[in-house]
Scaffold this active site. Sequence first.
Site, short mmCIF file in Angstrom:
data_model
loop_
_atom_site.label_atom_id
_atom_site.label_comp_id
_atom_site.label_asym_id
_atom_site.label_seq_id
_atom_site.Cartn_x
_atom_site.Cartn_y
_atom_site.Cartn_z
N ALA A 65 0.94 -1.27 -0.03
CA ALA A 65 0.17 -0.02 -0.16
C ALA A 65 0.78 1.26 0.21
O ALA A 65 2.00 1.31 0.31
CB ALA A 65 -0.95 0.00 1.24
N GLY A 104 0.52 -5.20 0.80
CA GLY A 104 -0.38 -5.00 -0.40
C GLY A 104 -0.06 -5.85 -1.57
O GLY A 104 -0.77 -6.30 -2.42
N GLU A 107 -0.40 -9.25 -1.30
CA GLU A 107 -1.92 -9.70 -1.08
C GLU A 107 -2.48 -9.61 -2.55
O GLU A 107 -3.53 -10.45 -2.58
CB GLU A 107 -2.71 -8.79 -0.13
CG GLU A 107 -2.12 -8.98 1.26
CD GLU A 107 -2.69 -7.81 2.22
OE1 GLU A 107 -2.30 -6.57 2.12
OE2 GLU A 107 -3.24 -8.23 3.24
N GLU A 127 3.96 -5.45 7.38
CA GLU A 127 2.92 -4.56 7.83
C GLU A 127 3.35 -4.54 9.33
O GLU A 127 3.29 -3.25 9.96
CB GLU A 127 1.48 -5.10 7.67
CG GLU A 127 1.14 -4.85 6.42
CD GLU A 127 1.20 -6.07 5.35
OE1 GLU A 127 2.16 -6.95 5.83
OE2 GLU A 127 0.65 -6.06 4.45
N1 T1G Z 1 4.54 3.39 0.30
C1 T1G Z 1 4.95 4.66 -0.11
N2 T1G Z 1 6.34 5.00 -0.59
C2 T1G Z 1 7.29 3.86 -0.33
C3 T1G Z 1 6.77 2.63 -0.29
C4 T1G Z 1 5.53 2.37 0.18
N3 T1G Z 1 4.99 1.15 0.63
N4 T1G Z 1 7.77 1.83 -0.26
C5 T1G Z 1 8.96 2.57 -0.64
N5 T1G Z 1 8.56 3.79 -0.95
C6 T1G Z 1 9.42 4.98 -1.20
C7 T1G Z 1 10.35 5.24 -0.02
O1 T1G Z 1 10.00 6.00 0.58
C8 T1G Z 1 11.39 5.99 -0.91
O2 T1G Z 1 10.93 7.28 -1.58
C9 T1G Z 1 11.43 5.15 -2.56
O3 T1G Z 1 10.11 4.57 -2.25
C10 T1G Z 1 12.38 3.95 -2.44
O4 T1G Z 1 12.35 3.21 -1.17
C11 T1G Z 1 -2.90 -3.16 2.92
C12 T1G Z 1 -1.22 -1.53 4.48
C13 T1G Z 1 10.29 -1.78 -1.64
C14 T1G Z 1 12.09 -3.06 -0.32
O5 T1G Z 1 6.27 -1.92 4.38
O6 T1G Z 1 10.68 -2.00 1.99
O7 T1G Z 1 0.79 -2.99 2.28
O8 T1G Z 1 12.91 8.44 -0.28
O9 T1G Z 1 14.72 3.88 -0.48
O10 T1G Z 1 15.97 0.50 -0.89
O11 T1G Z 1 -1.69 -5.02 3.96
O12 T1G Z 1 11.13 0.36 -0.34
O13 T1G Z 1 12.79 8.14 -2.86
O14 T1G Z 1 11.25 9.69 -1.88
O15 T1G Z 1 13.24 1.67 0.63
O16 T1G Z 1 14.92 -0.15 -3.12
C15 T1G Z 1 3.80 -2.65 3.09
C16 T1G Z 1 8.22 -0.75 2.38
C17 T1G Z 1 3.15 -1.34 3.29
C18 T1G Z 1 7.45 -2.16 1.99
C19 T1G Z 1 12.60 -0.99 -1.72
N6 T1G Z 1 5.08 -2.58 2.42
N7 T1G Z 1 9.22 -0.44 1.26
O17 T1G Z 1 13.78 -0.68 -1.30
O18 T1G Z 1 13.91 1.71 -1.94
S1 T1G Z 1 1.78 -1.56 4.28
C20 T1G Z 1 6.24 -2.24 2.90
C21 T1G Z 1 10.24 -1.24 1.09
C22 T1G Z 1 0.80 -2.58 3.12
C23 T1G Z 1 -1.55 -3.66 3.18
C24 T1G Z 1 -0.53 -2.98 3.95
C25 T1G Z 1 11.33 -0.83 0.24
C26 T1G Z 1 11.69 -1.63 -0.86
P1 T1G Z 1 12.07 8.38 -1.58
P2 T1G Z 1 13.89 2.61 -0.58
P3 T1G Z 1 14.83 0.25 -1.81
#
Ligand code: T1G
Length: 695
Positions: A65, A104, A107, A127
């Site tokens: 998400a 997500g 999912e 999450e």
């Molecule tokens: N949402 C918004 N922005 C995100 C994002 C996300 N999920 N993931 C990364 N970014 C942005 C981050 O802030 C950065 O922005 C850029 O992308 C590069 O990220 C319903 C509710 C995928 C392994 O927790 O683990 O789904 O600083 O530096 O090192 O059940 O990003 O460049 O402006 O980390 O190559 C669950 C979080 C969400 C995954 C890539 N998902 N992201 O790593 O890049 S909750 C997560 C990561 C959810 C559902 C629930 C990593 C990555 P900027 P980065 P990276």
Amino acid sequence: MVDARPVGFAVTEGVAVIRIANPPVNALSAPVRAGLSEAIAQASADPAVRAIVIAAEGRTFIAGADISEFGKTPVPPTLPQVIATLDACPKPIVAAIGGAALGGGLEVALACHARVASPNAKLGLPEVKLGLVPGAGGTQRLPRLIGAAQALPLMAEGTAINAAEALRLGILDAMAEGDLLAAARQHVLALAEAGDPLPRLRDRWDRLGPREAFEAAAAAVLKRAADHPAAAACVDCVRAAFEKSFEEALTFERETFLRLMQDERSKALRHVFFAERATAQIPGQPRDTQPRRIEHAAVVGAGTMGGGIAMVFANAGIPVTLIETHQEALGRGLERVAGTYAISVQRGSLAPEERDRRLARIEGRVGLEAAATADVVVEAVFEDLELKREIFGSLDRIAKPGALLASNTSYLDIDAIAQATARPGDVLGMHFFSPANVMKLLEVVRGAATTSEALATAVELGKRLGKVPVVVGSCHGFVGNRMLARRSAQAERLLLEGASPEEVDAALVAFGFRMGPFAMIDLAGLDIGWRTRKATGKTAPVADALCEAGRLGQKAGRGYYDYAGGARQGTPDPAVQQLIERISAQLGIPRRAIGREEITERLIFPMIDEGARILEEGIAARPGDIDVVWLNGYSWPAWRGGPMYYGATLGAAHVAQRLAAYAERSDDESLRPSAALSRLAREGLGFEALARTAA
Ligand code: T1G
């Protein structure tokens, strides 16, 4: 021409390929959810479409998400609505997973009828790291795919697994060694041609596995999740799979997710997520600054820190020359490194062949000339400014042009070190935290002359080394140790005013730290601080008296606590209490019982005050940078967001008012709120206001 909308749609030979393109990580933002929903409806209605593939552009599948939308009014279609559309689709759908499928994103893939991935794929439900549970069916579909007992730990720990493990567990149906899209098309057409009823996880109650196995896994999770409500909530959601219908369980999951979304811990963890990523934007730095290529490193000094830093390079695959002045010191250093690796091998956390590969990358040499070919030189010798200046003067003569010259000093003046060279632009601090091969934090200390390119190189290198680099300004103690000094001063003062070491430690542990200040000092050794105080003309009456009495901590069998028989857990020692009371009397400090709230606030609030000063002086660029320092270098509890985030939740006025009251009550001027904090309190401003004023 890629469709400007974040979701593309194209049909070839009966297969509709729905392609998500929402850089940088294909987060499921509102436009993506809308586009996905429309594309699925279009493919379902199109008679030319026999089967569907969901793919994504770039280096990830879907990162989950869009976290930046959290806490705002949800924009339909919500992710559960999109997933319900997927689930109801009458045509086979296969997810083509290249890169990360997280939260997500996984999912969405679980709602497809099958999943094909490339070998570099990573899958997980992280999450819980945001203080949440999966909120779009993950707690119900994953257990119906791999069994509840296997699914629960994955979501309760939030770990990502690689494609091979996901294939073994049954999350993936196939691995695409070559063209991922071609493999996905082939898989989905085979489903279409088979003509069997499409596999639906909602119907696979039978795959949950034995309830007893789940309850055993649940007990293990709950034992570790003492103060982690999201992990406990994962248990409740997966248990619902056994006790409720699929729809009822989905509703329960969604209610749990939305409740946790409002929880203060989740808000703090979301702050941490973005704060850690914001540190990569170096203040005042042109974004297109190119870092230099680092192919070979040198570390000067084979002591505990130097050896640890050499391991950090070796672990990251970078050949490193470890330099000492004498062969015996070098030998001791190399033995210490080999011993550290041997412990990891014994624990099973490092394969012997990987250990050998890492050791082979570390070359021991005597004499600074060995640094001549290094692209980066990290000095890690004794904390003596003149010695460091002498070494940098020599490095200036020896190191190749363009080499990054870094000092691992934990508090000395980077500018004074840089001025010992004719290339101050290439000089900065790379302050690793002990043990260097374990702690994530790296303070990148910019000198007055440090160039943007040198800074960008150090930050890029820090990330490559698996660290969390934070650019800070040069002052005594930089950010972390400068704030720690305020906490340590109050910890000592509280002893003199009537608190015991165990009361002080218990207060910080109750706040969320793993250890209190005195247990931590006993573990590290009281002599480290003693040496620094003597070098800088400072005193800490209780700590100094303990050192003079030979109570240097765990390694001496006694410090603030007693470690009789080599015990790891110290016990209160009446002799220490008597020593403290004697010093209180000598200093004429009246003693009184001090409650936990006062102890906690007098340890934490001065740190927040120091953080305000650090921001105003421009030593840190953002309040979040200070939080990242404390989260990764000092084990600040992540669910409290960091000292400045915590201070912001209380408000500068509250913190300032409490400090002023304690200053009066204890007659301790060091507790008085700083001008920076007082201004915020007066003007009702947040800490970021200070960062703006320090241009
Ligand atoms: N949402 C918004 N922005 C995100 C994002 C996300 N999920 N993931 C990364 N970014 C942005 C981050 O802030 C950065 O922005 C850029 O992308 C590069 O990220 C319903 C509710 C995928 C392994 O927790 O683990 O789904 O600083 O530096 O090192 O059940 O990003 O460049 O402006 O980390 O190559 C669950 C979080 C969400 C995954 C890539 N998902 N992201 O790593 O890049 S909750 C997560 C990561 C959810 C559902 C629930 C990593 C990555 P900027 P980065 P990276």
